[in-house]
Design a protein around this motif. Structure first.
Motif, PDB file in Angstrom:
ATOM      1  N   LEU A  36       0.805  -1.154  -0.178  1.00 26.47           N
ATOM      2  CA  LEU A  36      -0.042   0.144  -0.162  1.00 26.47           C
ATOM      3  C   LEU A  36       0.786   1.371   0.128  1.00 26.47           C
ATOM      4  O   LEU A  36       0.133   2.160  -0.491  1.00 26.47           O
ATOM      5  CB  LEU A  36      -0.925  -0.053   1.172  1.00 26.47           C
ATOM      6  CG  LEU A  36      -1.873   1.183   1.380  1.00 26.47           C
ATOM      7  CD1 LEU A  36      -2.813   1.305   0.363  1.00 26.47           C
ATOM      8  CD2 LEU A  36      -2.678   1.143   2.703  1.00 26.47           C
ATOM      9  N   ARG A  95       2.258   2.993  -6.778  1.00 30.01           N
ATOM     10  CA  ARG A  95       2.148   4.428  -7.303  1.00 30.01           C
ATOM     11  C   ARG A  95       1.786   4.324  -8.891  1.00 30.01           C
ATOM     12  O   ARG A  95       2.208   3.511  -9.584  1.00 30.01           O
ATOM     13  CB  ARG A  95       3.316   5.391  -6.946  1.00 30.01           C
ATOM     14  CG  ARG A  95       4.579   4.536  -7.212  1.00 30.01           C
ATOM     15  CD  ARG A  95       5.928   5.372  -6.706  1.00 30.01           C
ATOM     16  NE  ARG A  95       5.636   4.746  -5.233  1.00 30.01           N
ATOM     17  CZ  ARG A  95       6.017   5.792  -4.295  1.00 30.01           C
ATOM     18  NH1 ARG A  95       6.523   7.012  -4.367  1.00 30.01           N
ATOM     19  NH2 ARG A  95       5.856   5.285  -2.967  1.00 30.01           N
ATOM     20  N   GLU A 142      -5.799   3.485 -11.590  1.00 31.84           N
ATOM     21  CA  GLU A 142      -6.707   4.371 -11.214  1.00 31.84           C
ATOM     22  C   GLU A 142      -7.636   3.978 -10.573  1.00 31.84           C
ATOM     23  O   GLU A 142      -8.292   4.440  -9.318  1.00 31.84           O
ATOM     24  CB  GLU A 142      -7.348   4.794 -12.674  1.00 31.84           C
ATOM     25  CG  GLU A 142      -6.554   6.241 -13.235  1.00 31.84           C
ATOM     26  CD  GLU A 142      -7.585   6.770 -14.398  1.00 31.84           C
ATOM     27  OE1 GLU A 142      -8.764   7.171 -14.363  1.00 31.84           O
ATOM     28  OE2 GLU A 142      -6.654   7.251 -15.169  1.00 31.84           O
ATOM     29  N   ASP A 143      -8.189   2.555 -10.562  1.00 25.64           N
ATOM     30  CA  ASP A 143      -9.201   1.970  -9.647  1.00 25.64           C
ATOM     31  C   ASP A 143      -8.588   1.484  -8.412  1.00 25.64           C
ATOM     32  O   ASP A 143      -9.131   0.404  -7.572  1.00 25.64           O
ATOM     33  CB  ASP A 143     -10.040   1.173 -10.387  1.00 25.64           C
ATOM     34  CG  ASP A 143      -9.449   0.249 -11.251  1.00 25.64           C
ATOM     35  OD1 ASP A 143      -8.096   0.337 -11.476  1.00 25.64           O
ATOM     36  OD2 ASP A 143     -10.160  -0.451 -12.169  1.00 25.64           O
ATOM     37  N   HIS A 144      -7.011   1.811  -8.360  1.00 23.63           N
ATOM     38  CA  HIS A 144      -6.454   1.132  -6.998  1.00 23.63           C
ATOM     39  C   HIS A 144      -6.187  -0.150  -6.678  1.00 23.63           C
ATOM     40  O   HIS A 144      -6.243  -0.650  -5.696  1.00 23.63           O
ATOM     41  CB  HIS A 144      -7.155   1.669  -5.712  1.00 23.63           C
ATOM     42  CG  HIS A 144      -7.318   3.391  -5.636  1.00 23.63           C
ATOM     43  ND1 HIS A 144      -5.944   4.194  -5.943  1.00 23.63           N
ATOM     44  CD2 HIS A 144      -8.461   4.020  -5.739  1.00 23.63           C
ATOM     45  CE1 HIS A 144      -6.733   5.507  -5.928  1.00 23.63           C
ATOM     46  NE2 HIS A 144      -8.066   5.439  -5.739  1.00 23.63           N
ATOM     47  N   GLU A 157       0.101   1.363  -9.296  1.00 23.54           N
ATOM     48  CA  GLU A 157      -1.251   1.523  -8.842  1.00 23.54           C
ATOM     49  C   GLU A 157      -2.113   1.968 -10.016  1.00 23.54           C
ATOM     50  O   GLU A 157      -1.980   2.987 -10.547  1.00 23.54           O
ATOM     51  CB  GLU A 157      -1.336   2.406  -7.480  1.00 23.54           C
ATOM     52  CG  GLU A 157      -2.584   2.407  -6.861  1.00 23.54           C
ATOM     53  CD  GLU A 157      -2.704   3.311  -5.448  1.00 23.54           C
ATOM     54  OE1 GLU A 157      -1.469   3.583  -5.196  1.00 23.54           O
ATOM     55  OE2 GLU A 157      -3.700   3.451  -5.188  1.00 23.54           O
ATOM     56  N   PHE A 196      -3.268  -2.859  -7.347  1.00 27.73           N
ATOM     57  CA  PHE A 196      -1.920  -2.919  -7.308  1.00 27.73           C
ATOM     58  C   PHE A 196      -1.481  -3.928  -8.318  1.00 27.73           C
ATOM     59  O   PHE A 196      -1.764  -5.048  -7.851  1.00 27.73           O
ATOM     60  CB  PHE A 196      -1.279  -3.008  -6.060  1.00 27.73           C
ATOM     61  CG  PHE A 196      -1.661  -1.953  -5.023  1.00 27.73           C
ATOM     62  CD1 PHE A 196      -0.924  -0.910  -4.734  1.00 27.73           C
ATOM     63  CD2 PHE A 196      -3.026  -2.032  -4.448  1.00 27.73           C
ATOM     64  CE1 PHE A 196      -1.353   0.269  -3.869  1.00 27.73           C
ATOM     65  CE2 PHE A 196      -3.285  -0.942  -3.307  1.00 27.73           C
ATOM     66  CZ  PHE A 196      -2.597   0.127  -3.419  1.00 27.73           C
TER      67      PHE A 196
END
Lengths: 283, 284
Positions: free
Chosen positions: B54, B58, B86-88, B84, B90
């Motif tokens: 987390l 990036r 856009e919708d988070h 990362e 990873f």
């Protein structure tokens, strides 16, 4: 041919690539200590094979001037153990200390005169651990572990005693492999040749206490743990069913010694459960 | 074409320090006239990130990643990081940068989640295997476990790749077995790929140790005939430079025309049949 090479002829699957593994262990040992910002290591030297090999690996990794070897005899420790430890100290040229543990152990057991040999042995192992960790703080030195894979799997060690260390270079090597590497690293012959012993009481030997030889159990552990053979397949390899069951049981009931204490979960992020970071966090 | 293999030891979770390490290697490679510098898998972050994922994740627009992109004005770069979206989500990603821009971004498809590996807990799974054009010719990137799936290198070859870049964080394991178990298996796989597809394989693996797990290094270039052209040492940080002669691909594919003779239609037909069978349809 030496005893260990005769064993490896019979069980070639236990043989390690000596050159590669010594390079790996010394490189990784150096990195794990130095990246914590520490330059020195401290190691308890019993006169036995495991701690001797760990000492030779440390000297190879750090050079003799960054290694402190500590002898911590109890009054019943055999004289030959002290001499063998001294032989390794002389051979490597490391700085050494001798700290008797008899006064503090005896003072404690004056209150519990009927204590069993197990309690006394555990107390001695924890006394030694506490000395090593005191010297760790005094010298800014990490404590190097000396428990091998056979002992870890069999649970043949004292929790928070000899099982306590910062980095353990031997923990993934069976006793037979420790023997092979000790011969390769030219550990003094007197240390290699004698029977393994915790030396907690007179005439104690590991193999007498365990009821089997390391060579036999290492072969079984290889099939059980590394190859994940089931009971029937181990027996088909020629191992006695009682031996297989006894060893499998030892592995299981001693799992607690290989883990940090159980934490009772209440929150959403719990140390040891779902608060997950390596110890080498940021290193 | 001169390739640099940056066999480095990233620090776990330290993007700032690892960026400086990348820049140092870029300086050294520049002085050795390297055309393409390849860093290992997750070179910007370290490997066993767990809950650090987390913190280090990036987007490509992040300043650290943009800094590295700008370093690719003169020399092409491949580096690994946690991307990362856009919708988070990873991803374990490897980026090919050239002329200061993103040429291609590969998201690792096959995330090992067994034994000592835990990637599926933290990373999203990529969904494409494609080659792309570089100034040296068509190239493909695969990350570590990706290459253990024979379909991936097959797809790359069919999609035109002449150079396959494989980046990894491959650990030491099975040393007790003769021949240093894991490295031998890796070299066997990479050599087979080079021979079977008549392509260069550029393999970059990291070194160093994370909580007792060591990465073996041994970065290498295998030519399209299957010869190990050069090899970095085990366990040591190294910048290895190797000259690639893409004309070798031409001769290898003429001498052993596997690519020419491959029947893509047959493969697609049979794969479709197998897929139908697995879905419970007609299984002839």
């Amino acid at each position: 041919m030496t005893a260990v090479h005769e064993m490896l002829e019979k069980a070639p699957y236990l043989r390690v690539d000596e050159e590669v593994i010594v390079r790996l262990l010394t490189t990784a040992l150096k990195e794990e200590v130095e990246k914590a910002g520490i330059e020195h290591v401290v190691i308890g030297l019993s006169g036995g094979l495991d701690s001797a090999l760990a000492l030779y690996l440390c000297v190879e990794a750090f050079g003799k001037d960054r290694v402190l070897a500590v002898r911590m005899p109890y009054k019943t420790s055999s004289a030959s153990s002290l001499e063998d430890a001294q032989a390794a100290i002389d051979d490597t040229g490391v700085e050494s200390l001798t700290v008797e543990i008899t006064p503090q152990v005896d003072a404690y057991f004056e209150r519990f005169p009927d204590a069993s040999p197990l309690r006394r042995g555990n107390k001695m192992a924890r006394e030694r651990m506490s000395i090593l960790y005191d010297l760790s703080a005094a010298r800014r030195a990490l404590v190097i572990g000396t428990s091998n894979k056979s002992e870890l799997l069999l649970g043949y060690g004292t929790q928070f005693g000899d099982l306590g260390s910062a980095v353990n270079p031997l923990g993934d090597l069976y006793k037979t492999q420790v023997r092979q590497l000790a011969a390769y690293m030219k550990v003094p012959e007197s240390i290699i040749a004698k029977p393994p012993s915790a030396d907690l009481w007179e005439d104690q030997t590991d193999e007498k206490e365990l009821g089997f030889t390391y060579f036999d159990v290492d072969r079984l552990l290889y099939f059980l743990v590394d190859q994940r053979y089931d009971r029937d397949k181990c027996i088909a390899q020629g191992f006695d069913p009682e031996f297989v069951d006894g060893v499998a049981r030892r592995i299981q009931i001693n799992q607690y010694k290989r883990r940090t204490p159980v934490i009772l979960k209440t929150s959403s992020r719990t140390v040891g459960i779902d608060f997950r970071y390596l110890r080498d966090w940021g290193l | 074409m001169k390739v640099g293999l940056a066999q480095i030891r990233p620090k776990l979770g330290r993007v700032d320090e690892n960026l400086r390490l990348h820049q140092e290697l870029i300086r050294r490679a520049t002085s050795e006239q390297v055309d393409l510098l390849v860093f290992p898998e997750l070179s910007v972050t370290g490997y066993q990130l767990q809950d650090l994922t987390l913190d280090v994740g990036r987007p490509v627009t992040d300043e650290h990643i943009q800094t590295l992109l700008r370093e690719s004005e003169e020399m092409d770069l491949v580096f690994g990081f946690v991307e990362e979206s856009e919708d988070h989500i990873f991803y374990n990603a490897a980026l090919y940068a050239s002329g200061g821009e993103v040429q291609y971004l590969h998201r690792k498809v096959y995330l090992p989640t067994y034994g000592m590996f835990d990637e599926g807990r933290y990373f999203g799974r990529g969904n494409s295997i494609r080659s792309f054009q570089t100034r040296f010719g068509r190239t493909g990137i695969l990350i570590c476990e990706d290459v253990w799936h024979p379909s991936t290198s097959y797809l790359m070859a069919q999609d035109g790749a002449k150079v396959l870049i494989v980046v990894s964080n491959a650990p030491v394991k099975g040393v007790p077995a003769a021949d240093h178990g894991n490295k031998k298996v890796w070299y066997d796989i990479l050599t087979n790929i080079a021979v079977l597809h008549g392509m260069y394989v550029v393999y970059v693996n990291r070194v160093g140790t994370e909580d007792g797990v060591s990465f073996f290094g041994g970065s290498t270039v295998i030519d399209p005939f299957g010869w190990v052209q050069d090899e970095a040492p085990l366990f040591e940080e190294t910048l290895l430079t190797v000259d690639l002669d893409l004309e070798k691909v031409r001769r290898a594919r003429y001498q052993n025309p596997v690519l020419r003779d491959e029947d893509l239609d047959l493969t697609v037909r049979e794969l479709n049949r197998i897929r139908e069978k697995r879905r419970g349809g007609d299984s002839r």
